[in-house]
Design an enzyme around this catalytic site. Structure first.
Site, PDB file in Angstrom:
ATOM      1  N   ALA A  68       0.873  -1.177   0.000  1.00 37.64           N
ATOM      2  CA  ALA A  68       0.000   0.000   0.000  1.00 37.64           C
ATOM      3  C   ALA A  68       0.909   1.226   0.000  1.00 37.64           C
ATOM      4  O   ALA A  68       2.068   1.154   0.409  1.00 37.64           O
ATOM      5  CB  ALA A  68      -0.885  -0.021   1.233  1.00 37.64           C
ATOM      6  N   GLY A 113       0.560  -4.896   1.017  1.00 30.74           N
ATOM      7  CA  GLY A 113      -0.662  -4.942   0.216  1.00 30.74           C
ATOM      8  C   GLY A 113      -0.470  -5.665  -1.107  1.00 30.74           C
ATOM      9  O   GLY A 113      -1.434  -6.156  -1.691  1.00 30.74           O
ATOM     10  N   GLU A 116      -0.848  -9.237  -0.314  1.00 27.38           N
ATOM     11  CA  GLU A 116      -2.274  -9.422  -0.001  1.00 27.38           C
ATOM     12  C   GLU A 116      -3.123  -9.436  -1.276  1.00 27.38           C
ATOM     13  O   GLU A 116      -4.075 -10.207  -1.393  1.00 27.38           O
ATOM     14  CB  GLU A 116      -2.741  -8.312   0.948  1.00 27.38           C
ATOM     15  CG  GLU A 116      -2.086  -8.444   2.318  1.00 27.38           C
ATOM     16  CD  GLU A 116      -2.295  -7.217   3.199  1.00 27.38           C
ATOM     17  OE1 GLU A 116      -1.913  -6.103   2.776  1.00 27.38           O
ATOM     18  OE2 GLU A 116      -2.836  -7.362   4.291  1.00 27.38           O
ATOM     19  N   GLU A 136       4.651  -4.931   7.256  1.00 28.21           N
ATOM     20  CA  GLU A 136       3.920  -3.817   7.880  1.00 28.21           C
ATOM     21  C   GLU A 136       4.400  -3.479   9.278  1.00 28.21           C
ATOM     22  O   GLU A 136       4.423  -2.309   9.672  1.00 28.21           O
ATOM     23  CB  GLU A 136       2.417  -4.128   7.919  1.00 28.21           C
ATOM     24  CG  GLU A 136       1.717  -4.037   6.576  1.00 28.21           C
ATOM     25  CD  GLU A 136       1.750  -5.333   5.774  1.00 28.21           C
ATOM     26  OE1 GLU A 136       2.529  -6.241   6.122  1.00 28.21           O
ATOM     27  OE2 GLU A 136       0.987  -5.430   4.802  1.00 28.21           O
TER      28      GLU A 136
HETATM   29  N1  CAA Z   1       4.553   3.118  -1.052  1.00 29.52           N
HETATM   30  C1  CAA Z   1       4.914   4.243  -1.659  1.00 29.52           C
HETATM   31  N2  CAA Z   1       6.040   4.355  -2.399  1.00 29.52           N
HETATM   32  C2  CAA Z   1       6.806   3.260  -2.503  1.00 29.52           C
HETATM   33  C3  CAA Z   1       6.472   2.053  -1.899  1.00 29.52           C
HETATM   34  C4  CAA Z   1       5.281   1.997  -1.148  1.00 29.52           C
HETATM   35  N3  CAA Z   1       4.840   0.866  -0.565  1.00 29.52           N
HETATM   36  N4  CAA Z   1       7.432   1.148  -2.171  1.00 29.52           N
HETATM   37  C5  CAA Z   1       8.329   1.782  -2.936  1.00 29.52           C
HETATM   38  N5  CAA Z   1       7.961   3.059  -3.139  1.00 29.52           N
HETATM   39  C6  CAA Z   1       8.655   4.096  -3.904  1.00 29.52           C
HETATM   40  C7  CAA Z   1       9.869   4.612  -3.151  1.00 29.52           C
HETATM   41  O1  CAA Z   1       9.483   5.595  -2.196  1.00 29.52           O
HETATM   42  C8  CAA Z   1      10.697   5.147  -4.279  1.00 29.52           C
HETATM   43  O2  CAA Z   1      10.172   6.407  -4.647  1.00 29.52           O
HETATM   44  P1  CAA Z   1      11.181   7.645  -4.948  1.00 29.52           P
HETATM   45  O3  CAA Z   1      12.009   7.179  -6.124  1.00 29.52           O
HETATM   46  O4  CAA Z   1      10.247   8.755  -5.279  1.00 29.52           O
HETATM   47  O5  CAA Z   1      12.002   7.838  -3.717  1.00 29.52           O
HETATM   48  C9  CAA Z   1      10.402   4.191  -5.413  1.00 29.52           C
HETATM   49  O6  CAA Z   1       9.192   3.521  -5.082  1.00 29.52           O
HETATM   50  C10 CAA Z   1      11.490   3.130  -5.574  1.00 29.52           C
HETATM   51  O7  CAA Z   1      11.679   2.517  -4.323  1.00 29.52           O
HETATM   52  P2  CAA Z   1      13.113   2.384  -3.611  1.00 29.52           P
HETATM   53  O8  CAA Z   1      14.004   3.511  -4.015  1.00 29.52           O
HETATM   54  O9  CAA Z   1      12.877   2.196  -2.151  1.00 29.52           O
HETATM   55  O10 CAA Z   1      13.628   1.043  -4.305  1.00 29.52           O
HETATM   56  P3  CAA Z   1      14.641  -0.034  -3.689  1.00 29.52           P
HETATM   57  O11 CAA Z   1      14.947  -0.962  -4.813  1.00 29.52           O
HETATM   58  O12 CAA Z   1      15.753   0.618  -2.964  1.00 29.52           O
HETATM   59  O13 CAA Z   1      13.765  -0.818  -2.576  1.00 29.52           O
HETATM   60  C11 CAA Z   1      11.828  -1.955  -1.715  1.00 29.52           C
HETATM   61  C12 CAA Z   1      12.658  -1.574  -2.954  1.00 29.52           C
HETATM   62  C13 CAA Z   1      12.620  -2.903  -0.804  1.00 29.52           C
HETATM   63  C14 CAA Z   1      10.555  -2.644  -2.193  1.00 29.52           C
HETATM   64  C15 CAA Z   1      11.492  -0.660  -0.930  1.00 29.52           C
HETATM   65  O14 CAA Z   1      10.953   0.291  -1.832  1.00 29.52           O
HETATM   66  C16 CAA Z   1      10.485  -0.879   0.165  1.00 29.52           C
HETATM   67  O15 CAA Z   1      10.837  -1.378   1.227  1.00 29.52           O
HETATM   68  N6  CAA Z   1       9.221  -0.472  -0.083  1.00 29.52           N
HETATM   69  C17 CAA Z   1       8.188  -0.548   0.925  1.00 29.52           C
HETATM   70  C18 CAA Z   1       7.700  -1.974   1.096  1.00 29.52           C
HETATM   71  C19 CAA Z   1       6.682  -2.041   2.200  1.00 29.52           C
HETATM   72  O16 CAA Z   1       6.971  -1.773   3.349  1.00 29.52           O
HETATM   73  N7  CAA Z   1       5.449  -2.405   1.844  1.00 29.52           N
HETATM   74  C20 CAA Z   1       4.356  -2.509   2.791  1.00 29.52           C
HETATM   75  C21 CAA Z   1       3.590  -1.208   2.827  1.00 29.52           C
HETATM   76  S1  CAA Z   1       2.419  -1.161   4.140  1.00 29.52           S
HETATM   77  C22 CAA Z   1       1.067  -2.013   3.556  1.00 29.52           C
HETATM   78  O17 CAA Z   1       1.071  -2.582   2.483  1.00 29.52           O
HETATM   79  C23 CAA Z   1      -0.118  -1.994   4.484  1.00 29.52           C
HETATM   80  C24 CAA Z   1      -1.193  -2.962   4.118  1.00 29.52           C
HETATM   81  O18 CAA Z   1      -1.153  -4.129   4.430  1.00 29.52           O
HETATM   82  C25 CAA Z   1      -2.380  -2.493   3.463  1.00 29.52           C
END
Ligand code: CAA
Length: 263
Positions: A68, A113, A116, A136
């Site tokens: 998400a 998400g 999910e 999360e």
């Molecule tokens: N939401 C918003 N933006 C996201 C995102 C997310 N879940 N995941 C990645 N992005 C964005 C980053 O912010 C980045 O944007 P910018 O270039 O503008 O900075 C872009 O995508 C590329 O990401 P990274 O630079 O971080 O890429 P990376 O290769 O270094 O890392 C990754 C990849 C490990 C997937 C890392 O992006 C990450 O950890 N993302 C978050 C994953 C996460 O925690 N997901 C769970 C979200 S909570 C949820 O989903 C709640 C639920 O159950 C409903």
């Protein structure tokens, strides 16, 4: 250029739905979720005949869906967070309730998400690059689009607890070992071709029987076996009122291939 976050294409009765926000690793923001809800609430769009199966995937190789949208969630109030969770849950439930099979095709990250969303498909295919996880708790959140509700049905409560409490990421091979993923492919193309072939194979079967078995399985998950058997009995009965069942059994007895009417 389209500002839509979903790409749709259909070929030979298979609708491919691609989440397309590559700059945010296809993260699910309100716009994507709303587009998905609108798509899934209506009749599935088709340029030809009826849609008999759906492939759900993410644009590019880097991510299926990286979760998400964290930026949007970071400023939400509890009421807004609840509404956002409800929207994500609605989308996953609509997917699960589609009368046709859905295969999630995962390359790269399927986190939070994203995992999910994939779990709302009937089953998951992946490439070797796939990474799954429910991270999360690292954000002070919990899985909110059905992860707590569904992951344990896929992998059992022990694995679900370990994955959710640690937020650990697992690769495609491990996801396959624990039953989250059905098949792993070398390339994205192979994965998508194989998913289309599986859906084509299913499309040769009775559409009514496939839909009834899908809803009987869905209705049985998490229920005591006696309740699940009652659901199965009612669905089994319904097959006897279908043209598909008359045709399928007649074709078997006449030693010819069936031509299902689809009702
Ligand atoms: N939401 C918003 N933006 C996201 C995102 C997310 N879940 N995941 C990645 N992005 C964005 C980053 O912010 C980045 O944007 P910018 O270039 O503008 O900075 C872009 O995508 C590329 O990401 P990274 O630079 O971080 O890429 P990376 O290769 O270094 O890392 C990754 C990849 C490990 C997937 C890392 O992006 C990450 O950890 N993302 C978050 C994953 C996460 O925690 N997901 C769970 C979200 S909570 C949820 O989903 C709640 C639920 O159950 C409903």
């Amino acid at each position: 250029m389209s500002d839509k976050t979903l790409l749709l294409s259909d070929d030979d009765g298979v609708l491919t739905v691609t989440v397309n926000r590559p700059n945010a690793l296809n993260a699910l923001n309100e716009q994507v979720l709303t587009e998905l809800r609108t798509l899934l609430e209506g009749p599935l769009p088709s340029t030809g005949g009826a849609i008999r199966g759906v492939i759900l995937t993410g644009a590019g190789e880097r991510a299926f869906v990286a979760g998400a949208d964290i930026k949007e969630m970071s400023v939400m109030t509890p009421d807004e967070g609840e509404a956002f969770g409800a929207l994500g849950q609605r989308v996953t439930r609509l997917l699960e309730e589609l009368p046709v099979p859905v295969i999630a095709c995962v390359s790269g990250y399927a986190l939070g998400g994203g995992c999910e969303l994939a779990m709302a498909a009937d089953f998951i295919y992946a490439t070797g690059s796939a990474v799954f996880g429910q991270p999360e708790v690292s954000l002070g959140l919990i899985p909110g689009f059905g992860g707590c509700a569904r992951l344990h049905h896929r992998v059992g409560p022990g694995w679900a607890r370990e994955l959710i409490y640690t937020g650990r990421k697992i690769d495609a091979a491990e996801a396959r070992r624990i039953g989250l993923v059905n098949r792993v492919f070398d390339t994205r193309e192979e994965m998508l071709d194989s998913a289309a072939a599986t859906l084509a194979e299913i499309a040769t079967r009775s559409p009514v029987a496939v839909a009834l078995s899908k809803s009987a399985i869905d209705g049985s998950i998490g229920r005591p076996v006696t309740d699940a058997l009652a659901i199965e009995k009612a669905a089994f009965r319904r097959t006897f009122a279908t043209g598909d069942m008359r045709e399928g059994t007649a074709a078997f007895l006449a030693k010819r291939p069936p031509s299902f009417p689809g009702h």
